[in-house]
Design a protein around this motif. Structure first.
Motif, mmCIF file in Angstrom:
data_model
loop_
_atom_site.group_PDB
_atom_site.id
_atom_site.type_symbol
_atom_site.label_atom_id
_atom_site.label_comp_id
_atom_site.label_asym_id
_atom_site.label_seq_id
_atom_site.Cartn_x
_atom_site.Cartn_y
_atom_site.Cartn_z
ATOM 1 N N MET A 21 0.823 -1.191 0.000
ATOM 2 C CA MET A 21 0.000 0.000 0.000
ATOM 3 C C MET A 21 0.868 1.257 0.000
ATOM 4 O O MET A 21 0.544 2.226 -0.688
ATOM 5 N N TYR A 39 -8.441 0.273 -3.555
ATOM 6 C CA TYR A 39 -8.382 -0.758 -4.583
ATOM 7 C C TYR A 39 -7.606 -1.986 -4.134
ATOM 8 O O TYR A 39 -7.945 -3.107 -4.522
ATOM 9 N N ILE A 40 -6.599 -1.815 -3.331
ATOM 10 C CA ILE A 40 -5.894 -2.980 -2.800
ATOM 11 C C ILE A 40 -6.808 -3.771 -1.884
ATOM 12 O O ILE A 40 -6.875 -5.003 -1.955
ATOM 13 N N LEU A 41 -7.551 -3.087 -1.024
ATOM 14 C CA LEU A 41 -8.476 -3.795 -0.135
ATOM 15 C C LEU A 41 -9.625 -4.444 -0.894
ATOM 16 O O LEU A 41 -10.052 -5.548 -0.547
ATOM 17 N N GLY A 53 -9.431 -5.637 -3.926
ATOM 18 C CA GLY A 53 -8.825 -6.830 -4.507
ATOM 19 C C GLY A 53 -8.605 -7.916 -3.475
ATOM 20 O O GLY A 53 -8.839 -9.099 -3.737
ATOM 21 N N TYR A 54 -8.198 -7.537 -2.295
ATOM 22 C CA TYR A 54 -7.964 -8.508 -1.233
ATOM 23 C C TYR A 54 -9.261 -9.210 -0.821
ATOM 24 O O TYR A 54 -9.320 -10.429 -0.753
ATOM 25 N N PHE A 55 -10.302 -8.427 -0.582
ATOM 26 C CA PHE A 55 -11.554 -9.032 -0.124
ATOM 27 C C PHE A 55 -12.261 -9.807 -1.233
ATOM 28 O O PHE A 55 -12.823 -10.870 -0.986
ATOM 29 N N GLY A 105 -10.676 -11.201 -3.677
ATOM 30 C CA GLY A 105 -9.821 -12.367 -3.890
ATOM 31 C C GLY A 105 -10.157 -13.489 -2.937
ATOM 32 O O GLY A 105 -10.141 -14.663 -3.308
ATOM 33 N N LYS A 106 -10.508 -13.156 -1.710
ATOM 34 C CA LYS A 106 -10.902 -14.170 -0.732
ATOM 35 C C LYS A 106 -12.246 -14.799 -1.092
ATOM 36 O O LYS A 106 -12.515 -15.923 -0.721
ATOM 37 N N TRP A 152 -13.324 -15.209 -4.280
ATOM 38 C CA TRP A 152 -13.280 -15.478 -5.705
ATOM 39 C C TRP A 152 -14.181 -16.653 -6.097
ATOM 40 O O TRP A 152 -14.925 -16.580 -7.066
#
Length: 136
Positions: A1, A99-101, A103-105, A107-108, A110
């Motif tokens: 970040m 945007y990182i968060l 993608g992280y959430f 991604g979990k 998916w």
């Protein structure tokens, strides 16, 4: 970040300085097919006098209006340096972290998204997101 925020912030400063230095105007004058005249370029100055600082922050989240354009126009409109730096760093941090968060959430989740939307729709969304410029 932190790396994403720093990259977004430094890119914004570079675009601002290019706009403030007038190198953009010289380059635009050489590209005749754009039909950019001093008269047509007055609207950004008026707009940024009124909404400039907010635009520097918000432009990062509008995919059809790249942040580099907002930063260039802010430099051309001669927005105060301190004001620009504040909105540039807060906009860069908010953009990168959100945007990182996301993608992280996502991604979990998916597998759940893939089951719900189907693989084709999900890959089309990802291709569109990559094309619109989700990177800082």
């Amino acid at each position: 970040m932190a790396a994403g925020t720093a990259a977004c912030f430094l890119g914004g400063i570079g675009a601002f300085l290019a706009g403030a230095g007038g190198s953009v105007m010289v380059a635009w004058k050489k590209i005749h097919w754009l039909h950019l005249t001093p008269k047509r370029l007055r609207w950004p100055e008026r707009f940024f006098k009124r909404h400039g600082a907010k635009t520097v922050f918000i432009a990062r989240f509008i995919f059809v209006f790249p942040p580099v354009a907002a930063n260039l126009l802010a430099g051309m409109a001669k927005i105060q340096w301190r004001t620009f730096l504040f909105y540039n760093v807060t906009g860069s941090a908010a953009y990168t972290i959100s945007y990182i968060l996301l993608g992280y959430f996502f991604g979990k989740k998916w597998k759940l998204l893939e089951a719900w939307l189907g693989p084709t729709a999900l890959y089309l969304i990802l291709a569109g997101a990559g094309h619109c410029g989700f990177s800082p």
